[in-house]
Motif scaffolding. Structure first.
Motif, mmCIF file in Angstrom:
data_model
loop_
_atom_site.group_PDB
_atom_site.id
_atom_site.type_symbol
_atom_site.label_atom_id
_atom_site.label_comp_id
_atom_site.label_asym_id
_atom_site.label_seq_id
_atom_site.Cartn_x
_atom_site.Cartn_y
_atom_site.Cartn_z
ATOM 1 N N ARG A 112 0.906 -1.338 0.032
ATOM 2 C CA ARG A 112 -0.104 0.118 -0.156
ATOM 3 C C ARG A 112 1.093 1.104 0.192
ATOM 4 O O ARG A 112 0.449 2.285 -0.718
ATOM 5 C CB ARG A 112 -0.879 -0.153 1.351
ATOM 6 C CG ARG A 112 -1.574 1.216 1.560
ATOM 7 C CD ARG A 112 -2.526 1.752 0.519
ATOM 8 N NE ARG A 112 -2.877 3.125 0.775
ATOM 9 C CZ ARG A 112 -2.326 4.251 0.614
ATOM 10 N NH1 ARG A 112 -1.242 4.187 -0.081
ATOM 11 N NH2 ARG A 112 -2.965 5.434 0.861
ATOM 12 N N ASP A 115 2.195 3.035 -3.020
ATOM 13 C CA ASP A 115 0.977 3.803 -3.797
ATOM 14 C C ASP A 115 1.217 5.116 -3.313
ATOM 15 O O ASP A 115 0.639 6.238 -4.046
ATOM 16 C CB ASP A 115 -0.259 3.339 -3.671
ATOM 17 C CG ASP A 115 -0.727 2.089 -4.348
ATOM 18 O OD1 ASP A 115 0.066 1.897 -5.333
ATOM 19 O OD2 ASP A 115 -1.404 1.402 -4.098
ATOM 20 N N PRO A 118 -0.630 7.484 2.802
ATOM 21 C CA PRO A 118 -1.809 7.563 3.201
ATOM 22 C C PRO A 118 -2.602 8.829 3.901
ATOM 23 O O PRO A 118 -1.676 9.641 4.326
ATOM 24 C CB PRO A 118 -2.235 6.255 4.113
ATOM 25 C CG PRO A 118 -0.806 5.599 4.268
ATOM 26 C CD PRO A 118 0.365 6.618 3.585
ATOM 27 N N ARG A 119 -3.531 9.080 3.677
ATOM 28 C CA ARG A 119 -4.145 10.154 4.279
ATOM 29 C C ARG A 119 -4.293 9.862 5.933
ATOM 30 O O ARG A 119 -4.015 8.926 6.319
ATOM 31 C CB ARG A 119 -5.711 10.440 4.070
ATOM 32 C CG ARG A 119 -5.627 11.136 2.319
ATOM 33 C CD ARG A 119 -7.147 11.164 2.054
ATOM 34 N NE ARG A 119 -7.211 12.018 0.926
ATOM 35 C CZ ARG A 119 -7.162 11.254 -0.349
ATOM 36 N NH1 ARG A 119 -6.977 9.944 -0.274
ATOM 37 N NH2 ARG A 119 -7.245 11.554 -1.587
ATOM 38 N N GLU A 122 -6.944 7.398 7.204
ATOM 39 C CA GLU A 122 -6.385 6.028 6.913
ATOM 40 C C GLU A 122 -5.197 5.507 7.472
ATOM 41 O O GLU A 122 -5.265 4.261 7.891
ATOM 42 C CB GLU A 122 -6.115 5.988 5.211
ATOM 43 C CG GLU A 122 -5.643 4.520 4.919
ATOM 44 C CD GLU A 122 -5.629 4.404 3.487
ATOM 45 O OE1 GLU A 122 -4.736 3.470 2.938
ATOM 46 O OE2 GLU A 122 -5.457 5.445 2.761
ATOM 47 N N THR A 123 -4.273 6.254 7.959
ATOM 48 C CA THR A 123 -3.283 5.926 8.821
ATOM 49 C C THR A 123 -3.925 5.240 10.258
ATOM 50 O O THR A 123 -3.355 4.418 10.665
ATOM 51 C CB THR A 123 -2.375 7.108 8.911
ATOM 52 O OG1 THR A 123 -1.549 7.114 7.669
ATOM 53 C CG2 THR A 123 -1.247 6.935 10.013
ATOM 54 N N HIS A 125 -6.597 4.323 10.967
ATOM 55 C CA HIS A 125 -7.736 3.341 10.540
ATOM 56 C C HIS A 125 -6.713 1.986 10.895
ATOM 57 O O HIS A 125 -6.921 1.008 11.462
ATOM 58 C CB HIS A 125 -8.191 3.182 9.387
ATOM 59 C CG HIS A 125 -8.982 1.931 9.055
ATOM 60 N ND1 HIS A 125 -10.369 1.592 9.359
ATOM 61 C CD2 HIS A 125 -8.425 1.016 8.130
ATOM 62 C CE1 HIS A 125 -10.430 0.598 8.922
ATOM 63 N NE2 HIS A 125 -9.555 0.022 8.262
ATOM 64 N N PRO A 280 -11.626 4.111 7.006
ATOM 65 C CA PRO A 280 -10.774 3.234 6.016
ATOM 66 C C PRO A 280 -10.627 3.817 4.695
ATOM 67 O O PRO A 280 -11.020 4.998 4.506
ATOM 68 C CB PRO A 280 -12.051 2.196 5.850
ATOM 69 C CG PRO A 280 -13.166 2.835 6.172
ATOM 70 C CD PRO A 280 -12.849 3.736 7.105
ATOM 71 N N PRO A 281 -9.554 3.353 3.792
ATOM 72 C CA PRO A 281 -9.283 4.001 2.665
ATOM 73 C C PRO A 281 -10.130 4.316 1.710
ATOM 74 O O PRO A 281 -11.275 3.667 1.636
ATOM 75 C CB PRO A 281 -8.298 3.224 2.138
ATOM 76 C CG PRO A 281 -8.494 1.982 2.630
ATOM 77 C CD PRO A 281 -8.958 2.104 3.897
ATOM 78 N N SER A 282 -10.309 5.618 1.100
ATOM 79 C CA SER A 282 -11.052 5.935 -0.041
ATOM 80 C C SER A 282 -10.315 6.881 -1.138
ATOM 81 O O SER A 282 -9.784 7.659 -0.651
ATOM 82 C CB SER A 282 -12.419 6.703 0.579
ATOM 83 O OG SER A 282 -12.059 7.946 1.252
ATOM 84 N N SER A 284 -7.846 8.074 -4.166
ATOM 85 C CA SER A 284 -6.416 7.892 -4.579
ATOM 86 C C SER A 284 -5.505 8.537 -3.646
ATOM 87 O O SER A 284 -5.888 9.746 -3.305
ATOM 88 C CB SER A 284 -6.372 8.390 -5.934
ATOM 89 O OG SER A 284 -4.750 8.251 -6.212
ATOM 90 N N PRO A 285 -4.591 8.219 -3.168
ATOM 91 C CA PRO A 285 -3.511 8.843 -2.340
ATOM 92 C C PRO A 285 -2.435 9.651 -3.281
ATOM 93 O O PRO A 285 -1.594 10.289 -2.819
ATOM 94 C CB PRO A 285 -2.801 7.610 -1.791
ATOM 95 C CG PRO A 285 -2.755 6.578 -2.483
ATOM 96 C CD PRO A 285 -4.134 6.475 -3.286
#
Length: 296
Positions: A112, A115, A118-119, A122-123, A125, A280-282, A284-285
């Motif tokens: 992950r 990519d 992360p926001r 998300e981190t 989470h 949770p992720p949502s 694109s990062p």
């Protein structure tokens, strides 16, 4: 856990176009990972029609065969939704051991992070769930000792699970009682672990602080040399509040007694400093990754 007597001779060359080999009741479908001493395969139980992950000691591995079975015994003591469950183990006629585990359809946190960053939501989470897994392990006297993104699995369904207790330390083991003291992944190892000293819960707290720093900035503190000289996270990622710097500094303290008392407390302090709720992720990062100079 039952010990199945099986043959592993058909495993070598899996994926070469031949019929998938059987390992007891499990049909091996593909290799999904490999480390220094073991390989992991996705498999399906022929009767129950469920997918499992099977970890097999690699041929000519330097680690003793007992290490894999020891991992099974240690991990089997853990029952937590954020820990990859060990379901069974077996030994082949040639003495090669294997472990049957839950299969997590998804990818690792290491994948992950390729990519981009992360926001913060998300981190949190991910970090909250790693912390929950570690706190559970510590409560039953187990120290993971190899917390890193490659050992965090992110399921396609949003689950987060901690894997690979191969060098974990159990409280019942005497100091120096296992031949893996001092092992780990250097970028995530606490000072006491690098010195070969006995690990404790605070050793995993340190490693989690490194992982959180990496999720927030795209790099580990050791990317800059030593932790003492690493820049504050907010100077690497200008979108972070400065309040998070002190929290991470506490988690990365050289002295174990200066670190937060538990993994959960570390992440709770990070959440308070960030001022956001876990999610949770949502989306694109990649936009944030480009802004930090990490885009691909």
């Amino acid at each position: 856990m039952a010990l199945h007597t099986v043959s592993l001779s058909a495993i070598e060359g899996i994926g070469g176009g031949e019929a998938a080999p059987l390992l007891g009741p499990y049909r091996l479908l593909e290799r999904v990972g490999a480390g220094a001493y073991a390989a992991v395969y996705r498999a399906r139980h022929e009767v129950m029609d469920v997918e499992r992950a099977i970890k097999v000691l690699r041929p000519r591995a330097a680690s003793p065969r007992d290490q894999l079975l020891r991992e099974a015994r240690v991990a089997a003591r853990l029952r937590h939704p954020n820990v990859v469950g060990v379901l069974d183990c077996g030994v082949a006629p040639d003495g090669t051991p294997f472990i049957v585990m839950e299969y997590v359809a998804g990818r690792s946190l290491a994948d992950r992070l390729r990519d981009g960053v992360p926001r913060p939501a998300e981190t949190l989470h991910v970090a909250e769930r790693i912390a929950a897994a570690l706190d559970h392990a510590h409560q039953v006297g187990i120290v993971h000792r190899d917390v890193k993104p490659a050992n965090v699995l992110l399921g396609n369904d949003g689950t987060v699970q901690l894997a690979d207790f191969g060098i974990a330390q159990a409280a019942a083991e005497p100091d120096g009682g296992e031949p893996w003291a001092g092992l780990g992944t250097p970028a995530y190892m606490a000072p006491e672990q690098r010195l070969g000293q006995r690990a404790g819960a605070s050793t995993d707290v340190y490693a989690l602080a490194v992982v959180v720093y990496e999720m927030l900035t795209g790099r580990t503190p050791r990317d800059h040399g030593s932790e003492a000289g690493s820049p504050p996270a907010s100077s690497v990622n200008p979108y972070l509040p400065a309040a998070v710097d002190g929290v991470l500094a506490a988690g990365l303290a050289r002295r174990p007694d200066r670190r937060p008392a538990s993994a959960g407390r570390l992440v709770a302090a990070v959440a308070a400093a960030l001022g956001v709720a876990a999610a949770p992720p949502s989306g694109s990062p990649r936009g944030l990754a480009r802004l930090l100079g990490r885009g691909r």
